[in-house]
Write a protein that holds these residues in place. Structure first.
Motif, PDB file in Angstrom:
ATOM      1  N   ILE A  14      59.703 -63.886 -94.054  1.00 11.53           N
ATOM      2  CA  ILE A  14      60.755 -64.426 -93.188  1.00 11.53           C
ATOM      3  C   ILE A  14      61.996 -63.542 -93.254  1.00 11.53           C
ATOM      4  CG2 ILE A  14      62.349 -66.373 -92.896  1.00 11.53           C
ATOM      5  CD1 ILE A  14      59.954 -68.194 -93.614  1.00 11.53           C
ATOM      6  N   ALA A  15      62.367 -63.123 -94.452  1.00  9.72           N
ATOM      7  CA  ALA A  15      63.535 -62.245 -94.608  1.00  9.72           C
ATOM      8  C   ALA A  15      63.308 -60.920 -93.877  1.00  9.72           C
ATOM      9  CB  ALA A  15      63.815 -61.998 -96.086  1.00  9.72           C
ATOM     10  N   ARG A  16      62.097 -60.355 -93.989  1.00 13.10           N
ATOM     11  CA  ARG A  16      61.781 -59.110 -93.281  1.00 13.10           C
ATOM     12  C   ARG A  16      61.911 -59.288 -91.783  1.00 13.10           C
ATOM     13  NH1 ARG A  16      58.457 -56.931 -89.991  1.00 13.10           N
ATOM     14  NH2 ARG A  16      57.891 -54.748 -90.114  1.00 13.10           N
ATOM     15  N   THR A  17      61.382 -60.391 -91.268  1.00 17.51           N
ATOM     16  CA  THR A  17      61.447 -60.649 -89.831  1.00 17.51           C
ATOM     17  C   THR A  17      62.901 -60.733 -89.370  1.00 17.51           C
ATOM     18  OG1 THR A  17      59.324 -61.790 -89.879  1.00 17.51           O
ATOM     19  CG2 THR A  17      60.745 -62.225 -87.993  1.00 17.51           C
ATOM     20  N   ILE A  18      63.741 -61.408 -90.134  1.00 20.21           N
ATOM     21  CA  ILE A  18      65.146 -61.547 -89.762  1.00 20.21           C
ATOM     22  C   ILE A  18      65.857 -60.199 -89.787  1.00 20.21           C
ATOM     23  CG2 ILE A  18      67.373 -62.515 -90.498  1.00 20.21           C
ATOM     24  CD1 ILE A  18      65.748 -65.021 -91.403  1.00 20.21           C
ATOM     25  N   VAL A  19      65.714 -59.459 -90.871  1.00 19.99           N
ATOM     26  CA  VAL A  19      66.430 -58.184 -91.023  1.00 19.99           C
ATOM     27  C   VAL A  19      65.895 -57.141 -90.031  1.00 19.99           C
ATOM     28  CG1 VAL A  19      66.873 -56.252 -92.594  1.00 19.99           C
ATOM     29  CG2 VAL A  19      67.070 -58.607 -93.421  1.00 19.99           C
ATOM     30  N   VAL A  20      64.591 -56.946 -90.033  1.00 20.55           N
ATOM     31  CA  VAL A  20      64.005 -55.937 -89.150  1.00 20.55           C
ATOM     32  C   VAL A  20      64.177 -56.352 -87.686  1.00 20.55           C
ATOM     33  CG1 VAL A  20      61.832 -54.833 -88.458  1.00 20.55           C
ATOM     34  CG2 VAL A  20      62.412 -55.043 -90.870  1.00 20.55           C
ATOM     35  N   GLY A  21      64.045 -57.641 -87.412  1.00 18.18           N
ATOM     36  CA  GLY A  21      64.223 -58.120 -86.042  1.00 18.18           C
ATOM     37  C   GLY A  21      65.616 -57.852 -85.514  1.00 18.18           C
ATOM     38  N   ALA A  22      66.620 -58.150 -86.317  1.00 20.14           N
ATOM     39  CA  ALA A  22      68.006 -57.918 -85.900  1.00 20.14           C
ATOM     40  C   ALA A  22      68.270 -56.433 -85.693  1.00 20.14           C
ATOM     41  CB  ALA A  22      68.965 -58.494 -86.931  1.00 20.14           C
ATOM     42  N   LEU A  23      67.770 -55.606 -86.610  1.00 19.80           N
ATOM     43  CA  LEU A  23      67.982 -54.158 -86.469  1.00 19.80           C
ATOM     44  C   LEU A  23      67.204 -53.579 -85.286  1.00 19.80           C
ATOM     45  CD1 LEU A  23      67.902 -53.142 -90.247  1.00 19.80           C
ATOM     46  CD2 LEU A  23      69.910 -53.245 -88.726  1.00 19.80           C
ATOM     47  N   ALA A  53      55.987 -53.045 -72.051  1.00 21.82           N
ATOM     48  CA  ALA A  53      55.703 -52.247 -73.254  1.00 21.82           C
ATOM     49  C   ALA A  53      56.856 -52.338 -74.253  1.00 21.82           C
ATOM     50  CB  ALA A  53      55.438 -50.797 -72.879  1.00 21.82           C
ATOM     51  N   LEU A  54      58.086 -52.357 -73.764  1.00 18.88           N
ATOM     52  CA  LEU A  54      59.232 -52.501 -74.672  1.00 18.88           C
ATOM     53  C   LEU A  54      59.194 -53.857 -75.380  1.00 18.88           C
ATOM     54  CD1 LEU A  54      62.083 -50.927 -72.508  1.00 18.88           C
ATOM     55  CD2 LEU A  54      61.154 -50.015 -74.660  1.00 18.88           C
ATOM     56  N   GLY A  55      58.867 -54.905 -74.628  1.00 21.62           N
ATOM     57  CA  GLY A  55      58.758 -56.232 -75.231  1.00 21.62           C
ATOM     58  C   GLY A  55      57.635 -56.301 -76.250  1.00 21.62           C
ATOM     59  N   SER A  56      56.519 -55.695 -75.927  1.00 22.55           N
ATOM     60  CA  SER A  56      55.385 -55.678 -76.844  1.00 22.55           C
ATOM     61  C   SER A  56      55.725 -54.898 -78.115  1.00 22.55           C
ATOM     62  CB  SER A  56      54.176 -55.057 -76.144  1.00 22.55           C
ATOM     63  OG  SER A  56      53.094 -54.956 -77.023  1.00 22.55           O
ATOM     64  N   THR A  57      56.434 -53.796 -77.938  1.00 21.60           N
ATOM     65  CA  THR A  57      56.842 -52.991 -79.091  1.00 21.60           C
ATOM     66  C   THR A  57      57.788 -53.785 -79.987  1.00 21.60           C
ATOM     67  OG1 THR A  57      56.583 -50.965 -77.811  1.00 21.60           O
ATOM     68  CG2 THR A  57      57.936 -50.818 -79.794  1.00 21.60           C
ATOM     69  N   ILE A  61      57.097 -54.754 -83.903  1.00 22.69           N
ATOM     70  CA  ILE A  61      58.030 -54.421 -84.987  1.00 22.69           C
ATOM     71  C   ILE A  61      58.390 -55.678 -85.777  1.00 22.69           C
ATOM     72  CG2 ILE A  61      60.362 -53.584 -85.521  1.00 22.69           C
ATOM     73  CD1 ILE A  61      60.156 -51.887 -82.933  1.00 22.69           C
ATOM     74  N   LEU A  62      58.610 -56.777 -85.046  1.00 23.27           N
ATOM     75  CA  LEU A  62      59.006 -58.028 -85.704  1.00 23.27           C
ATOM     76  C   LEU A  62      57.906 -58.612 -86.576  1.00 23.27           C
ATOM     77  CD1 LEU A  62      60.829 -59.885 -82.798  1.00 23.27           C
ATOM     78  CD2 LEU A  62      61.838 -59.149 -84.958  1.00 23.27           C
ATOM     79  N   LEU A  63      56.673 -58.577 -86.093  1.00 19.25           N
ATOM     80  CA  LEU A  63      55.613 -59.345 -86.741  1.00 19.25           C
ATOM     81  C   LEU A  63      54.597 -58.535 -87.548  1.00 19.25           C
ATOM     82  CD1 LEU A  63      54.988 -61.869 -83.842  1.00 19.25           C
ATOM     83  CD2 LEU A  63      56.338 -62.198 -85.931  1.00 19.25           C
ATOM     84  N   SER A  64      54.572 -57.247 -87.355  1.00 13.76           N
ATOM     85  CA  SER A  64      53.591 -56.445 -88.084  1.00 13.76           C
ATOM     86  C   SER A  64      54.269 -55.708 -89.238  1.00 13.76           C
ATOM     87  CB  SER A  64      52.919 -55.439 -87.142  1.00 13.76           C
ATOM     88  OG  SER A  64      52.024 -54.641 -87.870  1.00 13.76           O
ATOM     89  N   GLU A  65      53.919 -56.099 -90.429  1.00 10.25           N
ATOM     90  CA  GLU A  65      54.506 -55.456 -91.607  1.00 10.25           C
ATOM     91  C   GLU A  65      54.048 -54.010 -91.754  1.00 10.25           C
ATOM     92  OE1 GLU A  65      54.127 -57.764 -95.174  1.00 10.25           O
ATOM     93  OE2 GLU A  65      54.779 -59.599 -94.154  1.00 10.25           O
ATOM     94  N   SER A  66      52.969 -53.645 -91.066  1.00 17.10           N
ATOM     95  CA  SER A  66      52.477 -52.269 -91.174  1.00 17.10           C
ATOM     96  C   SER A  66      53.264 -51.304 -90.286  1.00 17.10           C
ATOM     97  CB  SER A  66      50.988 -52.219 -90.809  1.00 17.10           C
ATOM     98  OG  SER A  66      50.802 -52.546 -89.447  1.00 17.10           O
ATOM     99  N   VAL A  67      54.158 -51.828 -89.443  1.00 18.64           N
ATOM    100  CA  VAL A  67      54.988 -50.972 -88.588  1.00 18.64           C
ATOM    101  C   VAL A  67      56.411 -50.992 -89.138  1.00 18.64           C
ATOM    102  CG1 VAL A  67      55.898 -50.616 -86.265  1.00 18.64           C
ATOM    103  CG2 VAL A  67      53.561 -51.443 -86.571  1.00 18.64           C
ATOM    104  N   LEU A  69      60.440 -50.101 -89.291  1.00 15.56           N
ATOM    105  CA  LEU A  69      61.511 -50.124 -88.303  1.00 15.56           C
ATOM    106  C   LEU A  69      61.692 -48.743 -87.667  1.00 15.56           C
ATOM    107  CD1 LEU A  69      63.874 -51.504 -86.861  1.00 15.56           C
ATOM    108  CD2 LEU A  69      65.297 -50.925 -88.855  1.00 15.56           C
ATOM    109  N   ALA A  70      61.662 -47.683 -88.471  1.00 18.45           N
ATOM    110  CA  ALA A  70      61.852 -46.326 -87.937  1.00 18.45           C
ATOM    111  C   ALA A  70      60.768 -45.991 -86.906  1.00 18.45           C
ATOM    112  CB  ALA A  70      61.849 -45.305 -89.068  1.00 18.45           C
ATOM    113  N   GLU A  71      59.533 -46.380 -87.196  1.00 19.61           N
ATOM    114  CA  GLU A  71      58.450 -46.135 -86.237  1.00 19.61           C
ATOM    115  C   GLU A  71      58.685 -46.905 -84.937  1.00 19.61           C
ATOM    116  OE1 GLU A  71      54.639 -45.475 -89.196  1.00 19.61           O
ATOM    117  OE2 GLU A  71      55.363 -47.520 -88.815  1.00 19.61           O
ATOM    118  N   GLY A  72      59.141 -48.122 -85.062  1.00 24.75           N
ATOM    119  CA  GLY A  72      59.426 -48.922 -83.877  1.00 24.75           C
ATOM    120  C   GLY A  72      60.548 -48.337 -83.050  1.00 24.75           C
ATOM    121  N   LEU A  73      61.600 -47.862 -83.705  1.00 25.04           N
ATOM    122  CA  LEU A  73      62.708 -47.253 -82.976  1.00 25.04           C
ATOM    123  C   LEU A  73      62.269 -45.967 -82.282  1.00 25.04           C
ATOM    124  CD1 LEU A  73      65.658 -47.880 -85.472  1.00 25.04           C
ATOM    125  CD2 LEU A  73      65.099 -49.138 -83.371  1.00 25.04           C
TER     126      LEU A  73
END
Length: 171
Positions: A14-23, A53-57, A61-67, A69-73
């Protein structure tokens, strides 16, 4: 897998989703501001694909721990950069623009349905009538034209038919 695991695994996720999601969200907003209004324009099918595609990306990023943040950006930057290149090439080359963009199609002229154009665009009589009703018009015989725009929307034009820019009137 136990049912409780489907509802809650741990606070770390949950913490990862919040932090990575916001960033990730902040990064997406920054990329979109830099790239300009055209990036999310509803102009044609290609623009829609990039928007999805942007929405899917973002969701990945939000839900896959294997991705990371840098890769998503980087993925955001790539999609937006490619969209920018296609838009730029379209402005510079009519031939390229025709390859990636559809042209508007005249579906009704002087109140008469152009059945060949409707068949090519896969628009039914009911859909055309609905577009006319949605525009607030009741009688199609009083219309100059109905145009299926390149973004899939309908334009309903009252009055006499004039030279409609960008339209092939040979249908």
């Amino acid at each position: 897998m136990f049912i409780p695991d489907m509802l809650f695994q741990d606070w770390t996720g949950i913490a990862r989703t919040i932090v990575v999601g916001a960033l990730a969200y902040a990064g997406l907003v920054a990329f979109l501001r830099i790239s300009g209004k055209r990036t999310l324009a509803k102009l044609n099918a290609f623009d829609l694909v990039v928007t999805v595609a942007l929405g899917s990306t973002l969701a990945t990023i939000l839900l896959s721990e294997s991705v990371a943040l840098a890769e998503g950006l980087v993925a955001f930057g790539l999609l937006i950069g490619l969209q920018w290149l296609v838009a730029r090439a379209s402005v510079g080359s009519t031939r390229f623009a025709r390859m990636v963009r559809s042209e508007p199609s005249l579906l009704l002229r002087d109140g008469e349905m152009l059945r060949g154009a409707m068949a090519r665009e896969r628009v039914t009589e009911e859909e055309l009538e609905e577009a006319i009703r949605n525009s607030g018009k009741a009688d199609r015989t009083q219309l100059a034209a109905v145009v299926l725009e390149s973004d899939g929307s309908f334009s309903v034009i009252e009055g006499p038919v004039r030279d409609l820019p960008g339209m092939d009137k040979s249908h």
